[in-house]
Design a protein around this motif. Structure first.
Motif, PDB file in Angstrom:
ATOM      1  N   ARG A  98       0.849  -1.194   0.000  1.00 29.41           N
ATOM      2  CA  ARG A  98       0.000   0.000   0.000  1.00 29.41           C
ATOM      3  C   ARG A  98       0.880   1.237   0.000  1.00 29.41           C
ATOM      4  O   ARG A  98       1.788   1.360   0.821  1.00 29.41           O
ATOM      5  CB  ARG A  98      -0.913   0.025   1.218  1.00 29.41           C
ATOM      6  N   LEU A  99       0.630   2.144  -0.937  1.00 25.12           N
ATOM      7  CA  LEU A  99       1.436   3.357  -1.047  1.00 25.12           C
ATOM      8  C   LEU A  99       0.625   4.563  -0.573  1.00 25.12           C
ATOM      9  O   LEU A  99      -0.462   4.813  -1.070  1.00 25.12           O
ATOM     10  CB  LEU A  99       1.885   3.552  -2.494  1.00 25.12           C
ATOM     11  N   TYR A 100       1.188   5.297   0.407  1.00 26.90           N
ATOM     12  CA  TYR A 100       0.520   6.480   0.950  1.00 26.90           C
ATOM     13  C   TYR A 100       1.036   7.764   0.295  1.00 26.90           C
ATOM     14  O   TYR A 100       0.254   8.656  -0.040  1.00 26.90           O
ATOM     15  CB  TYR A 100       0.750   6.579   2.460  1.00 26.90           C
ATOM     16  N   SER A 101       2.353   7.885   0.158  1.00 25.27           N
ATOM     17  CA  SER A 101       2.958   9.105  -0.387  1.00 25.27           C
ATOM     18  C   SER A 101       4.206   8.755  -1.183  1.00 25.27           C
ATOM     19  O   SER A 101       4.871   7.747  -0.908  1.00 25.27           O
ATOM     20  CB  SER A 101       3.339  10.079   0.738  1.00 25.27           C
ATOM     21  N   PHE A 102       4.531   9.638  -2.147  1.00 26.72           N
ATOM     22  CA  PHE A 102       5.671   9.396  -3.032  1.00 26.72           C
ATOM     23  C   PHE A 102       6.248  10.741  -3.438  1.00 26.72           C
ATOM     24  O   PHE A 102       5.508  11.659  -3.801  1.00 26.72           O
ATOM     25  CB  PHE A 102       5.191   8.638  -4.266  1.00 26.72           C
ATOM     26  N   ALA A 103       7.568  10.883  -3.376  1.00 24.59           N
ATOM     27  CA  ALA A 103       8.216  12.123  -3.808  1.00 24.59           C
ATOM     28  C   ALA A 103       9.498  11.800  -4.558  1.00 24.59           C
ATOM     29  O   ALA A 103      10.327  11.026  -4.081  1.00 24.59           O
ATOM     30  CB  ALA A 103       8.533  13.023  -2.611  1.00 24.59           C
ATOM     31  N   ASN A 104       9.653  12.407  -5.722  1.00 30.79           N
ATOM     32  CA  ASN A 104      10.850  12.269  -6.546  1.00 30.79           C
ATOM     33  C   ASN A 104      11.595  13.593  -6.505  1.00 30.79           C
ATOM     34  O   ASN A 104      11.065  14.629  -6.893  1.00 30.79           O
ATOM     35  CB  ASN A 104      10.428  11.927  -7.985  1.00 30.79           C
ATOM     36  N   ASN A 107      17.746  13.136  -7.181  1.00 33.84           N
ATOM     37  CA  ASN A 107      18.801  12.191  -6.798  1.00 33.84           C
ATOM     38  C   ASN A 107      18.356  11.256  -5.674  1.00 33.84           C
ATOM     39  O   ASN A 107      19.127  10.421  -5.214  1.00 33.84           O
ATOM     40  CB  ASN A 107      20.075  12.943  -6.379  1.00 33.84           C
ATOM     41  N   HIS A 108      17.113  11.413  -5.239  1.00 35.91           N
ATOM     42  CA  HIS A 108      16.568  10.479  -4.256  1.00 35.91           C
ATOM     43  C   HIS A 108      15.046  10.503  -4.308  1.00 35.91           C
ATOM     44  O   HIS A 108      14.444  11.439  -4.832  1.00 35.91           O
ATOM     45  CB  HIS A 108      17.078  10.772  -2.843  1.00 35.91           C
ATOM     46  N   ILE A 109      14.454   9.431  -3.793  1.00 37.52           N
ATOM     47  CA  ILE A 109      13.006   9.342  -3.732  1.00 37.52           C
ATOM     48  C   ILE A 109      12.579   8.963  -2.325  1.00 37.52           C
ATOM     49  O   ILE A 109      13.315   8.280  -1.602  1.00 37.52           O
ATOM     50  CB  ILE A 109      12.430   8.333  -4.754  1.00 37.52           C
ATOM     51  N   HIS A 110      11.414   9.454  -1.934  1.00 37.23           N
ATOM     52  CA  HIS A 110      10.801   9.108  -0.658  1.00 37.23           C
ATOM     53  C   HIS A 110       9.511   8.363  -0.948  1.00 37.23           C
ATOM     54  O   HIS A 110       8.723   8.787  -1.798  1.00 37.23           O
ATOM     55  CB  HIS A 110      10.456  10.366   0.144  1.00 37.23           C
ATOM     56  N   ILE A 111       9.272   7.274  -0.235  1.00 37.94           N
ATOM     57  CA  ILE A 111       8.041   6.519  -0.398  1.00 37.94           C
ATOM     58  C   ILE A 111       7.529   6.148   0.994  1.00 37.94           C
ATOM     59  O   ILE A 111       8.289   5.652   1.828  1.00 37.94           O
ATOM     60  CB  ILE A 111       8.247   5.228  -1.212  1.00 37.94           C
ATOM     61  N   LEU A 112       6.256   6.402   1.240  1.00 37.72           N
ATOM     62  CA  LEU A 112       5.624   5.993   2.490  1.00 37.72           C
ATOM     63  C   LEU A 112       4.682   4.846   2.161  1.00 37.72           C
ATOM     64  O   LEU A 112       3.735   5.013   1.389  1.00 37.72           O
ATOM     65  CB  LEU A 112       4.852   7.169   3.106  1.00 37.72           C
ATOM     66  N   ILE A 113       4.986   3.679   2.715  1.00 39.06           N
ATOM     67  CA  ILE A 113       4.276   2.460   2.311  1.00 39.06           C
ATOM     68  C   ILE A 113       3.839   1.627   3.515  1.00 39.06           C
ATOM     69  O   ILE A 113       4.280   1.850   4.641  1.00 39.06           O
ATOM     70  CB  ILE A 113       5.158   1.568   1.409  1.00 39.06           C
ATOM     71  N   PHE A 191       5.239  19.284 -16.522  1.00 39.32           N
ATOM     72  CA  PHE A 191       5.283  18.726 -15.173  1.00 39.32           C
ATOM     73  C   PHE A 191       4.729  17.306 -15.118  1.00 39.32           C
ATOM     74  O   PHE A 191       4.517  16.762 -14.044  1.00 39.32           O
ATOM     75  CB  PHE A 191       4.465  19.611 -14.214  1.00 39.32           C
ATOM     76  N   ASP A 192       4.477  16.725 -16.272  1.00 36.65           N
ATOM     77  CA  ASP A 192       3.889  15.393 -16.316  1.00 36.65           C
ATOM     78  C   ASP A 192       4.758  14.387 -15.553  1.00 36.65           C
ATOM     79  O   ASP A 192       5.976  14.375 -15.688  1.00 36.65           O
ATOM     80  CB  ASP A 192       3.734  14.941 -17.775  1.00 36.65           C
ATOM     81  N   SER A 193       4.117  13.567 -14.751  1.00 38.65           N
ATOM     82  CA  SER A 193       4.756  12.484 -13.992  1.00 38.65           C
ATOM     83  C   SER A 193       5.650  12.969 -12.848  1.00 38.65           C
ATOM     84  O   SER A 193       6.396  12.181 -12.280  1.00 38.65           O
ATOM     85  CB  SER A 193       5.591  11.576 -14.921  1.00 38.65           C
ATOM     86  N   VAL A 194       5.582  14.260 -12.498  1.00 39.48           N
ATOM     87  CA  VAL A 194       6.337  14.721 -11.327  1.00 39.48           C
ATOM     88  C   VAL A 194       5.577  14.362 -10.068  1.00 39.48           C
ATOM     89  O   VAL A 194       6.133  13.906  -9.075  1.00 39.48           O
ATOM     90  CB  VAL A 194       6.575  16.245 -11.372  1.00 39.48           C
ATOM     91  N   ILE A 195       4.262  14.568 -10.094  1.00 38.57           N
ATOM     92  CA  ILE A 195       3.414  14.266  -8.949  1.00 38.57           C
ATOM     93  C   ILE A 195       2.855  12.866  -9.107  1.00 38.57           C
ATOM     94  O   ILE A 195       2.433  12.471 -10.194  1.00 38.57           O
ATOM     95  CB  ILE A 195       2.263  15.287  -8.855  1.00 38.57           C
ATOM     96  N   TRP A 196       2.845  12.121  -8.016  1.00 42.43           N
ATOM     97  CA  TRP A 196       2.309  10.767  -8.055  1.00 42.43           C
ATOM     98  C   TRP A 196       0.847  10.805  -8.451  1.00 42.43           C
ATOM     99  O   TRP A 196       0.071  11.592  -7.942  1.00 42.43           O
ATOM    100  CB  TRP A 196       2.446  10.102  -6.686  1.00 42.43           C
ATOM    101  N   SER A 197       0.464   9.951  -9.375  1.00 48.44           N
ATOM    102  CA  SER A 197      -0.923   9.884  -9.806  1.00 48.44           C
ATOM    103  C   SER A 197      -1.279   8.458 -10.183  1.00 48.44           C
ATOM    104  O   SER A 197      -0.498   7.749 -10.825  1.00 48.44           O
ATOM    105  CB  SER A 197      -1.149  10.791 -11.029  1.00 48.44           C
ATOM    106  N   TRP A 198      -2.454   8.006  -9.777  1.00 49.30           N
ATOM    107  CA  TRP A 198      -2.934   6.676 -10.151  1.00 49.30           C
ATOM    108  C   TRP A 198      -3.712   6.727 -11.437  1.00 49.30           C
ATOM    109  O   TRP A 198      -4.176   5.706 -11.928  1.00 49.30           O
ATOM    110  CB  TRP A 198      -3.828   6.106  -9.044  1.00 49.30           C
ATOM    111  N   GLY A 199      -3.889   7.933 -12.005  1.00 47.37           N
ATOM    112  CA  GLY A 199      -4.698   8.075 -13.228  1.00 47.37           C
ATOM    113  C   GLY A 199      -3.989   7.613 -14.469  1.00 47.37           C
ATOM    114  O   GLY A 199      -2.811   7.361 -14.483  1.00 47.37           O
TER     115      GLY A 199
END
Length: 199
Positions: A98-104, A107-113, A191-199
């Motif tokens: 389950r993914l709650y938050s995602f940030a790119n 040089n690094h990514i954050h994922i809250l799962i 800005f496409d694909s910068v923000i996490w989207s399930w769409g």
């Protein structure tokens, strides 16, 4: 010509702090043990491997970092950010994460799962890190250190981590906006694909 922003992007761009946002500090830039709930990243330097603290009922803050990820290899490069979302989405579903938050942030990514068990975490992180490294570097060796994870608690702790990741989303948007002014490829991608989207 600049692509029109999506509704989600318009929401983010309306945040007054966007152009003033600085990297949000969280417990000394993720170098603290937090009472045995953290593992990897800077904490792994000079230490023997041990069992990673995980939880099948509490959220996990995951950080993957590569100081080699800049220029064409930046995770925010238009081709790379689309690939990153594609495979993150694929492996989230495959391993029932389950993914709650995602940030790119480039040089690094954050994922809250949330992971159902240790096996799911190992499968998810192995598939994700291996695929990203192969797609961008064409080989292994992309990541600086072992993935950083911290088991957080629901409630206030969860809210703090989620806010921290939101600040990193803002930082990623500022990076893309800055490079768009100089690079036609980035302008075309917008800005496409910068923000996490399930769409």
């Amino acid at each position: 010509m600049l692509l029109g922003p999506s509704p989600a992007l318009q929401l983010w761009l309306s945040i007054k702090e966007l152009h003033m946002a600085k990297h949000f500090s969280f417990g000394g830039d993720l170098k603290h043990d937090f009472n045995g709930t953290s593992y990897g990243g800077e904490l792994s330097k000079g230490k023997r491997r041990s069992q990673r603290p995980l939880s099948n009922f509490e959220p996990i803050h995951l950080v993957l970092k590569s100081n080699k990820a800049f220029g064409r290899r930046s995770l925010l490069h238009p081709a790379n950010r689309k690939m990153l979302l594609k495979y993150t989405r694929r492996f989230v579903f495959r391993f029932k994460v389950r993914l709650y938050s995602f940030a790119n942030v480039g040089n690094h990514i954050h994922i809250l799962i949330h992971v159902p068990d240790r096996k799911a975490y190992v499968s998810f992180i192995s598939a994700l890190t291996g695929t990203i490294s192969k797609m961008i570097f064409k080989s292994a060796g992309m990541w600086d250190l072992r993935p950083f994870t911290r088991v957080t608690s629901m409630g206030r702790g969860f809210g703090i981590v989620r806010k921290y990741i939101e600040r990193n989303v803002e930082q990623g948007l500022m990076v893309v906006e800055s490079i768009m002014k100089k690079d036609p490829l980035w302008r075309r991608a917008g800005f496409d694909s910068v923000i996490w989207s399930w769409g």
